[in-house]
Design a protein around this motif. Structure first.
Motif: not given
Length: 206
Positions: A3-5, A103-111, A199-200, A159-161
């Motif tokens: 995992v890279q992100a 690397t930490v990302l957010a992917l969200s349904n948000f107004g 990862l942790l 594949a690394a997400l």
């Protein structure tokens, strides 16, 4: 693949999002059920998540459904109470990953307007390396386009997400693109997955 992100959804992963339960407490279950049956409030929420102005959407709904003006005003004026509380263990996991230089990302349904409200209440929402927010992007999960745009912007192979989300349809869409996934049903299970993937440490995942 390593995992890279790591990608977090926000609602029901980092902060609560249970509008039915909130309205059950505020107006009672019977009235809430009638409200949700009469007014397409969740469809309106999807429109906001796609980029429509929150306040304009509420004003339109009050015009269309004047008999439910009080309930719609609650949605408008007490929105931050619906989007609560913070899921503290998940927040700790987010921060532990950042401390570990993942690397930490957010992917969200948000107004757009609702995200501004949430940021004031929950400053940790600004702690991601990158955020991919549907209101800004004009497309919501599980549309494949939002996943594709994240891939392009972050530059990490699918594949690394590793992505966690509480909605099965959003997980299925990510899997179709080759992402590693975890269906979120509580922070304990997510913590165990992060440990299992190396990862942790167990201590960091507490």
């Amino acid at each position: 693949m390593v995992v890279q992100a790591v990608i977090f959804d926000i609602g029901n992963v980092l902060i609560g999002w249970q509008p039915e339960q909130f309205f059950d407490r505020v107006i009672g279950q019977e009235r809430r059920m009638a409200f949700f049956d009469a007014v397409p409030i969740l469809e309106m929420n999807d429109r906001v998540d796609t980029g429509e102005n929150f306040h304009d959407a509420i004003a339109e709904m009050i015009t269309l459904y004047p008999n439910w003006a009080d309930e719609l005003a609650i949605w408008r004026d007490r929105w931050i109470e619906i989007a609560s509380p913070a899921i503290d263990h998940s927040v700790r996991l987010l921060r532990a990953l950042r401390r570990g230089e993942h690397t930490v990302l957010a992917l969200s349904n948000f107004g757009n307007e609702t995200l501004e409200m949430a940021e004031r209440e929950y400053p940790f929402l600004e702690e991601f390396d990158q955020r991919f927010i549907s209101g800004e992007m004009g497309v919501i999960k599980p549309d494949a386009a939002i996943y594709e745009r994240l891939e392009t912007a972050c530059g990490v192979q699918p594949a690394a997400l590793l992505f966690t989300d509480d909605r099965p349809e959003n997980i299925t869409a990510a899997q179709a693109r080759g992402w590693q996934t975890h269906l979120f049903d509580g922070p304990e299970g997510w913590a165990a997955r992060l440990v299992a993937d190396g990862l942790l440490t167990e201590e960091a995942a507490q």
